[in-house]
Motif scaffolding. Sequence first.
Motif, short mmCIF file in Angstrom:
data_model
loop_
_atom_site.label_atom_id
_atom_site.label_comp_id
_atom_site.label_asym_id
_atom_site.label_seq_id
_atom_site.Cartn_x
_atom_site.Cartn_y
_atom_site.Cartn_z
N LEU A 136 -2.77 -15.80 0.29
CA LEU A 136 -1.41 -15.28 0.22
C LEU A 136 -1.05 -14.44 1.43
O LEU A 136 0.08 -14.45 1.88
CB LEU A 136 -1.24 -14.48 -1.07
N ARG A 140 7.23 -11.36 -2.18
CA ARG A 140 6.65 -12.60 -2.71
C ARG A 140 5.15 -12.44 -2.95
O ARG A 140 4.61 -12.90 -3.95
CB ARG A 140 6.91 -13.74 -1.74
N LEU A 175 3.45 -12.86 -6.60
CA LEU A 175 2.39 -13.84 -6.84
C LEU A 175 1.10 -13.17 -7.29
O LEU A 175 0.39 -13.68 -8.15
CB LEU A 175 2.15 -14.68 -5.59
N TYR A 189 1.60 -12.22 -10.85
CA TYR A 189 1.54 -13.42 -11.67
C TYR A 189 0.11 -13.91 -11.86
O TYR A 189 -0.28 -14.27 -12.96
CB TYR A 189 2.39 -14.52 -11.03
N LYS A 190 -0.69 -13.85 -10.81
CA LYS A 190 -2.09 -14.27 -10.92
C LYS A 190 -2.88 -13.34 -11.81
O LYS A 190 -3.76 -13.76 -12.54
CB LYS A 190 -2.74 -14.36 -9.53
#
Length: 147
Positions: free
Chosen positions: A79, A135, A139, A142-143
């Motif tokens: 990422l 972002r 992410l 979310y992970k």
Amino acid sequence: MQSLVYGFLKCFGLLIITTLAFHLISIMYGAPMFEKAIETFNLSLLISFLAVLPTFVAANKSWNNWLQIVFMLNCKEDLLLYQTVFTCFSTIVGAWLGAFPIPLDWDRPWQVWPVSCVYGAVLGHCLGVSVGTVRLLMLHKYKNKRK
């Protein structure tokens, strides 16, 4: 100490090569070749510092990793590298979009070459860092929820 000097030389070499490449690209897009050559070179140096150098450092100063990242071959898994590439491209696009007001007949001081391109590159870089960071955080969050 030797690896530090070698890494610095690789970064410096890449900075010179990409500055010359951006300078040539700027001239091919219509920048003045001789009248404002120093200003064009300074814009190219700024774009290299903002776009290329962070991407190269994020690639652990490896040419192969850098080429894979630039061509978006290997950065979806990492990422942070994805954020760096996004920032790189937003800086270049910002500089390109900054050239649009130059030919308009407003006769403003900020329309002089390459002032609006510098503004565009810096704003594109800031936007890329901001959007990439948001972002990245989304992410990451979310992970962590999926686990």
